[in-house]
Design a protein around this motif. Structure first.
Motif, PDB file in Angstrom:
ATOM      1  N   LEU A 100       0.826  -1.203   0.000  1.00 32.38           N
ATOM      2  CA  LEU A 100       0.000   0.000   0.000  1.00 32.38           C
ATOM      3  C   LEU A 100       0.863   1.256   0.000  1.00 32.38           C
ATOM      4  CD1 LEU A 100      -2.732   1.392   0.181  1.00 32.38           C
ATOM      5  CD2 LEU A 100      -2.644   1.112   2.678  1.00 32.38           C
ATOM      6  N   PHE A 101       1.904   1.250   0.814  1.00 32.36           N
ATOM      7  CA  PHE A 101       2.798   2.402   0.874  1.00 32.36           C
ATOM      8  C   PHE A 101       3.502   2.607  -0.471  1.00 32.36           C
ATOM      9  CE2 PHE A 101       6.765   4.593   1.760  1.00 32.36           C
ATOM     10  CZ  PHE A 101       6.350   5.624   2.587  1.00 32.36           C
ATOM     11  N   ALA A 102       3.987   1.510  -1.068  1.00 33.72           N
ATOM     12  CA  ALA A 102       4.675   1.598  -2.360  1.00 33.72           C
ATOM     13  C   ALA A 102       3.743   2.119  -3.443  1.00 33.72           C
ATOM     14  CB  ALA A 102       5.227   0.227  -2.750  1.00 33.72           C
ATOM     15  N   LEU A 103       2.479   1.715  -3.394  1.00 27.17           N
ATOM     16  CA  LEU A 103       1.506   2.187  -4.380  1.00 27.17           C
ATOM     17  C   LEU A 103       1.303   3.692  -4.264  1.00 27.17           C
ATOM     18  CD1 LEU A 103      -0.619   1.655  -6.572  1.00 27.17           C
ATOM     19  CD2 LEU A 103      -2.260   1.178  -4.736  1.00 27.17           C
ATOM     20  N   LEU A 104       1.176   4.189  -3.039  1.00 23.11           N
ATOM     21  CA  LEU A 104       0.975   5.624  -2.832  1.00 23.11           C
ATOM     22  C   LEU A 104       2.176   6.421  -3.341  1.00 23.11           C
ATOM     23  CD1 LEU A 104      -0.611   5.613   0.753  1.00 23.11           C
ATOM     24  CD2 LEU A 104      -1.772   5.986  -1.441  1.00 23.11           C
ATOM     25  N   VAL A 105       3.382   5.884  -3.108  1.00 25.41           N
ATOM     26  CA  VAL A 105       4.590   6.570  -3.582  1.00 25.41           C
ATOM     27  C   VAL A 105       4.669   6.518  -5.109  1.00 25.41           C
ATOM     28  CG1 VAL A 105       7.118   6.499  -3.586  1.00 25.41           C
ATOM     29  CG2 VAL A 105       5.864   6.164  -1.450  1.00 25.41           C
ATOM     30  N   THR A 106       4.285   5.390  -5.688  1.00 28.27           N
ATOM     31  CA  THR A 106       4.412   5.196  -7.130  1.00 28.27           C
ATOM     32  C   THR A 106       3.488   6.105  -7.925  1.00 28.27           C
ATOM     33  OG1 THR A 106       5.077   2.885  -6.841  1.00 28.27           O
ATOM     34  CG2 THR A 106       4.215   3.506  -9.000  1.00 28.27           C
ATOM     35  N   ILE A 107       2.262   6.276  -7.456  1.00 29.09           N
ATOM     36  CA  ILE A 107       1.285   7.042  -8.245  1.00 29.09           C
ATOM     37  C   ILE A 107       1.542   8.546  -8.168  1.00 29.09           C
ATOM     38  CG2 ILE A 107      -0.480   5.267  -8.012  1.00 29.09           C
ATOM     39  CD1 ILE A 107      -1.819   6.923  -5.897  1.00 29.09           C
ATOM     40  N   ALA A 108       2.427   8.969  -7.271  1.00 32.71           N
ATOM     41  CA  ALA A 108       2.788  10.394  -7.246  1.00 32.71           C
ATOM     42  C   ALA A 108       3.574  10.709  -8.510  1.00 32.71           C
ATOM     43  CB  ALA A 108       3.625  10.704  -6.008  1.00 32.71           C
ATOM     44  N   PRO A 109       3.163  11.717  -9.292  1.00 28.86           N
ATOM     45  CA  PRO A 109       3.846  12.033 -10.555  1.00 28.86           C
ATOM     46  C   PRO A 109       5.328  12.310 -10.337  1.00 28.86           C
ATOM     47  CG  PRO A 109       1.782  13.251 -10.371  1.00 28.86           C
ATOM     48  CD  PRO A 109       2.029  12.625  -9.023  1.00 28.86           C
ATOM     49  N   GLY A 110       6.145  11.757 -11.205  1.00 28.63           N
ATOM     50  CA  GLY A 110       7.583  11.952 -11.109  1.00 28.63           C
ATOM     51  C   GLY A 110       8.227  11.804 -12.473  1.00 28.63           C
ATOM     52  N   PRO A 111       9.572  11.799 -12.545  1.00 26.26           N
ATOM     53  CA  PRO A 111      10.268  11.696 -13.828  1.00 26.26           C
ATOM     54  C   PRO A 111       9.887  10.452 -14.629  1.00 26.26           C
ATOM     55  CG  PRO A 111      11.785  12.304 -12.081  1.00 26.26           C
ATOM     56  CD  PRO A 111      10.490  11.957 -11.412  1.00 26.26           C
ATOM     57  N   ASP A 112       9.667   9.322 -13.958  1.00 28.62           N
ATOM     58  CA  ASP A 112       9.331   8.097 -14.681  1.00 28.62           C
ATOM     59  C   ASP A 112       7.992   8.229 -15.409  1.00 28.62           C
ATOM     60  OD1 ASP A 112      11.636   6.902 -13.798  1.00 28.62           O
ATOM     61  OD2 ASP A 112      10.706   5.940 -12.081  1.00 28.62           O
ATOM     62  N   ALA A 158       5.214  -0.679  -9.648  1.00 29.16           N
ATOM     63  CA  ALA A 158       5.689   0.376 -10.550  1.00 29.16           C
ATOM     64  C   ALA A 158       5.394   0.031 -11.999  1.00 29.16           C
ATOM     65  CB  ALA A 158       7.191   0.600 -10.351  1.00 29.16           C
ATOM     66  N   ALA A 159       5.676  -1.226 -12.382  1.00 25.26           N
ATOM     67  CA  ALA A 159       5.415  -1.646 -13.757  1.00 25.26           C
ATOM     68  C   ALA A 159       3.929  -1.574 -14.065  1.00 25.26           C
ATOM     69  CB  ALA A 159       5.944  -3.064 -13.984  1.00 25.26           C
ATOM     70  N   GLY A 160       3.095  -2.059 -13.151  1.00 24.28           N
ATOM     71  CA  GLY A 160       1.654  -2.043 -13.373  1.00 24.28           C
ATOM     72  C   GLY A 160       1.114  -0.640 -13.548  1.00 24.28           C
ATOM     73  N   TRP A 161       1.529   0.270 -12.676  1.00 25.05           N
ATOM     74  CA  TRP A 161       1.036   1.640 -12.757  1.00 25.05           C
ATOM     75  C   TRP A 161       1.504   2.334 -14.037  1.00 25.05           C
ATOM     76  CZ3 TRP A 161      -2.476   4.917 -11.302  1.00 25.05           C
ATOM     77  CH2 TRP A 161      -2.267   6.284 -11.494  1.00 25.05           C
ATOM     78  N   LEU A 162       2.806   2.209 -14.340  1.00 23.45           N
ATOM     79  CA  LEU A 162       3.339   2.886 -15.517  1.00 23.45           C
ATOM     80  C   LEU A 162       2.807   2.276 -16.809  1.00 23.45           C
ATOM     81  CD1 LEU A 162       7.032   3.476 -14.355  1.00 23.45           C
ATOM     82  CD2 LEU A 162       5.182   5.156 -14.526  1.00 23.45           C
ATOM     83  N   LEU A 163       2.553   0.963 -16.809  1.00 18.68           N
ATOM     84  CA  LEU A 163       1.935   0.343 -17.988  1.00 18.68           C
ATOM     85  C   LEU A 163       0.507   0.856 -18.172  1.00 18.68           C
ATOM     86  CD1 LEU A 163       3.212  -3.346 -17.713  1.00 18.68           C
ATOM     87  CD2 LEU A 163       3.746  -1.711 -19.534  1.00 18.68           C
ATOM     88  N   LEU A 164      -0.185   1.081 -17.057  1.00 19.29           N
ATOM     89  CA  LEU A 164      -1.528   1.655 -17.138  1.00 19.29           C
ATOM     90  C   LEU A 164      -1.466   3.065 -17.717  1.00 19.29           C
ATOM     91  CD1 LEU A 164      -4.560   1.448 -16.516  1.00 19.29           C
ATOM     92  CD2 LEU A 164      -4.060   2.287 -14.214  1.00 19.29           C
ATOM     93  N   VAL A 165      -0.469   3.829 -17.275  1.00 14.22           N
ATOM     94  CA  VAL A 165      -0.270   5.172 -17.826  1.00 14.22           C
ATOM     95  C   VAL A 165      -0.019   5.096 -19.328  1.00 14.22           C
ATOM     96  CG1 VAL A 165       1.291   7.179 -17.841  1.00 14.22           C
ATOM     97  CG2 VAL A 165       0.548   6.183 -15.676  1.00 14.22           C
ATOM     98  N   ALA A 166       0.848   4.141 -19.736  1.00 11.15           N
ATOM     99  CA  ALA A 166       1.154   3.982 -21.155  1.00 11.15           C
ATOM    100  C   ALA A 166      -0.087   3.572 -21.946  1.00 11.15           C
ATOM    101  CB  ALA A 166       2.258   2.941 -21.345  1.00 11.15           C
ATOM    102  N   LEU A 167      -0.900   2.690 -21.369  1.00 12.91           N
ATOM    103  CA  LEU A 167      -2.110   2.218 -22.049  1.00 12.91           C
ATOM    104  C   LEU A 167      -3.091   3.367 -22.254  1.00 12.91           C
ATOM    105  CD1 LEU A 167      -3.854  -0.104 -23.144  1.00 12.91           C
ATOM    106  CD2 LEU A 167      -4.688  -0.457 -20.811  1.00 12.91           C
TER     107      LEU A 167
END
Length: 216
Positions: free
Chosen positions: A10-22, A167-176
């Motif tokens: 849960l903590f990693a998800l909250l950090v991941t969805i915060a917009p950043g360079p990736d 991270a992969a799941g979230w960024l792949l969703l962004v890409a999709l």
């Protein structure tokens, strides 16, 4: 153990969805190379995150945190990489603004600015590997979730896998999602504004990181 895994996830998800360079890099490469390039950037970033987890488990991130010279060097290299990416985006915007159509063509063919999947993967990987904050994240956060009676090395690696998958799941969703909007994104005005916006943000992040590092 289950509670620790769920808490960290849960903590990693909250950090991941915060917009950043990736996230910015994935969006930019979707625009320049399509959904495949965006997905390649996402996977590259996730692989970089996993590499930092392995390094943290082995003690490298802790060493960087204690050794100011090493930490400063990695941060400055990462800042320089962000500045280069930002400058490339602004250069593409400048070409488009002066009437060049090459920057707005379809991926492949004669489009010299299109990003291929292999290059997008390397960009995502380097963007993450050159960000020591990812390693420090594991050193600072993982101990808060370590369950008693378990191997620190094993649990840290497991946390690394969880973080990389998230991270992969979230960024792949962004890409999709970005891929579905490619027709809109490739409109000349939208394209120019996105290149200018992401280029400016990446430059600001790089310069800000460098300034913060040199002040420390």
């Amino acid at each position: 153990m289950t509670a620790a895994l769920l808490g960290f996830a849960l903590f990693a998800l909250l950090v991941t969805i915060a917009p950043g360079p990736d996230t910015l890099l994935v969006l930019r490469n979707c625009l320049r190379g399509g959904r495949r390039a965006g997905a390649a950037s996402a996977v590259g970033s996730a692989v970089g995150s996993m590499a930092w987890a392995v390094a943290a488990a082995a003690g490298l991130a802790a060493a960087l945190q204690r050794w100011d010279a090493a930490f400063m060097t990695v941060r400055l290299v990462g800042a320089a990489y962000l500045v280069v990416l930002g400058a490339q985006a602004l250069w593409t915007y400048r070409r488009a603004a002066t009437g060049s159509t090459e920057a707005m063509g379809e991926p492949g063919g004669g489009d010299l600015t299109a990003v291929r999947a292999a290059r997008a993967f390397r960009q995502g990987l380097c963007s993450c590997l050159l960000n020591p904050k990812v390693g420090i994240f594991f050193v600072a956060v993982v101990p808060q979730f370590l369950p008693e009676g378990h191997s620190v090395l094993g649990v840290t690696l497991l946390f690394g896998v969880i973080d990389a998958v998230i991270a992969a799941g979230w960024l792949l969703l962004v890409a999709l999602c970005a891929g579905r909007l490619l027709q809109w994104l490739r409109r000349p005005k939208v394209h120019r504004n996105l290149e200018r916006g992401t280029g400016g943000v990446l430059l600001a992040l790089g310069i800000g990181t460098a300034a913060e590092t040199l002040r420390a």
